[in-house]
Write an enzyme that holds these catalytic residues in place. Structure first.
Site, PDB file in Angstrom:
ATOM      1  CD  GLU A 181      59.772  74.588 -44.942  1.00 12.17           C
ATOM      2  OE1 GLU A 181      60.543  75.381 -44.464  1.00 12.17           O
ATOM      3  OE2 GLU A 181      59.204  75.177 -45.978  1.00 12.17           O
ATOM      4  CD  GLU A 237      57.628  79.094 -43.520  1.00 15.50           C
ATOM      5  OE1 GLU A 237      58.085  77.962 -42.948  1.00 15.50           O
ATOM      6  OE2 GLU A 237      58.526  80.002 -44.036  1.00 15.50           O
TER       7      GLU A 237
END
Length: 471
Positions: A377, A193
């Site tokens: 995720e 991320e």
């Protein structure tokens, strides 16, 4: 409606409101979830679970520094102990295997494996070697993320991701890890991320190191992506049998009205959350609309940088949690307009599985070189309590069912998705929210470190057992 992920899963199995596991999850016969090679696993991150921040030569990270500042983390929590995984890793691997989970995504703590001069820390390296070897003994596919936000503090003291040299130091780190761990890692992800590292860390200050400047955010992002690009050929050279990729969090933005201004706002939201990362990786350029949002913030890009950043990937990791409804801010950006009457999680995030399908199918049309995808995720936080030895997290079961349905729909629409990692294996340190928000399918009592398998983990295990029996 037929393409609504929530509606699809409502037809697949009985209601879970009572927490009963009498009927396992039973997708349609043609569902991709039955595929033997569709990987189902769970994910964690080093700072969120390991603890032991001052042991065996580990150096301070930016999250050690940030969480020690009063007011930065809820309740003054830190990752000093977390889930004590550093000492309890063997039992945690046994627990993972007992659930039948096929894959495990973990991250390496950069400050644990090398000192400020780049000298390897053997005790830190040995920890990850033991962990990965045990996972391989259990037959668990290993996805290893090199950077899940815990930058060594000594690098931040020299400018962190605002300093181009940090990208080269990351390549050195990737070189060490891929030489030491070659053969035990099935897939390497360079970064987790980068949007969060760049924007939350340098753009609005919500995360470590706590800086707040749009110009900082765009430059930090460029150096993060450069670090990724520099690391990929190193990983390929040192560990050729493994896959190499990166993990991006994506956000679905929807317009509050049909007005042109609000439609533009939704577009700009997705430019900032998605194209800012994916365009450089897959097109070799930054989206110019980004600088409509942040005029005058173009990063310093040197010759050859974009070619380095856009080197081919073996896979793209996608993290997805919620959508954001937005309207025009009346200037050149957007503002959040929370919808009323929608389902939300403990984080306050809207449960919107269709957003995952919509984004994945849109990426397939936008990026003609889109690599195979893993959902690295997906999950939700809830205020879970242990009652009589059980945790009835029925909202999480419903959440997982509906998002897996969205994944299946995207695959049927032609997106090459090869696996799904739920977030997270166990409750952990949720960054600026400390230990209040629980994302795990395993409950952790932080005072005793007792692990309690939640109903959602039992549900996943039962499905995997049935899938194995059908293979």
């Amino acid at each position: 409606m037929a393409n609504d992920a929530s509606a699809v899963f409502d037809t697949l199995s009985p209601a879970v409101s009572g927490g009963s596991l009498a009927d396992p999850f039973t997708p349609p016969a043609d569902s991709s979830l039955w595929r033997k090679n569709f990987l189902l696993g769970a994910a964690t991150a080093s700072y969120q679970i390991e603890g032991a921040v001052n042991e065996d030569g580990r150096l301070p990270s930016i999250w050690d520094t940030f969480s020690a500042i009063p007011g930065k983390v809820l309740a003054g929590d830190t990752g000093a102990v977390a889930c004590d995984h550093y000492h309890r890793w063997e039992a945690d691997v046994d627990m993972l295997a007992s659930l039948g989970l096929e894959g495990y995504r973990l991250s390496i703590a950069w400050p644990r494996v090398m000192d400020a001069a780049g000298v390897p820390n053997r005790k830190g390296l040995d920890f990850y070697k033991r962990l990965l070897n045990r996972l391989k003994e259990k037959g668990i596919t290993t996805f290893v993320t090199l950077y899940h936000w815990d930058l060594p503090q000594h690098l931040e003291d020299r400018g962190g991701w605002l300093n181009r040299d940090t990208a080269y130091r990351f390549a050195d780190y990737a070189d060490l890890m891929s030489r030491e761990l070659a053969g035990t890692v099935d897939a390497w992800a360079t970064l987790n991320e980068p949007w969060c590292s760049a924007y939350l860390g340098y753009g609005n200050g919500h995360h470590a190191p706590g800086l707040a400047n749009d110009r900082f955010a765009t430059q930090a992002m460029h150096h993060l992506l450069l670090a990724h690009g520099l690391a990929v050929p190193v990983l390929r050279a040192n560990d050729p049998a493994s896959q190499k990729g990166i993990v991006a969090n994506i956000g679905r933005g929807t317009a509050n009205s049909e007005s042109a201004a609000d439609q533009r706002a939704a577009h700009l939201f997705e430019v900032q959350h998605n194209a800012w990362i994916l365009d450089p990786l897959l097109k070799g350029s930054y989206p110019q609309d980004l600088f409509e949002l942040w005029p005058g913030t173009e990063p310093l890009v040197l010759d050859g940088d974009m070619e380095t950043i856009s080197a081919p990937l073996d896979f793209l990791g996608i993290n997805y949690y919620f959508r954001t409804n937005v309207a025009s801010d009346g200037a050149h950006g957007f503002r959040d307009v929370p919808l009323e009457g929608v389902e939300r999680t403990q984080m306050g995030w809207e449960v919107y599985p269709d957003g995952l399908r919509d984004l994945l199918t849109a990426f397939r049309k936008t990026y003609h070189n889109l690599p195979p995808i893993y959902i690295t995720e997906n999950g939700m936080a809830s205020d879970d309590q242990v009652t009589d030895g059980h945790v009835e997290d029925t909202q999480r079961i419903s959440f997982l069912k509906r998002h897996l349905a969205a994944v299946d729909q995207a695959i049927k629409a032609g997106v090459d998705i090869r696996g799904y990692f739920l977030w997270s294996l166990m409750d952990n340190f949720e960054w600026a929210f400390g230990y209040e928000r629980r994302f795990g399918v395993v409950h952790v009592d932080y005072s005793t470190q007792k692990r309690t398998i939640k109903r959602s983990a039992q549900w996943v295990a039962k499905f995997l057992k049935e899938r194995k029996a059908r293979a």
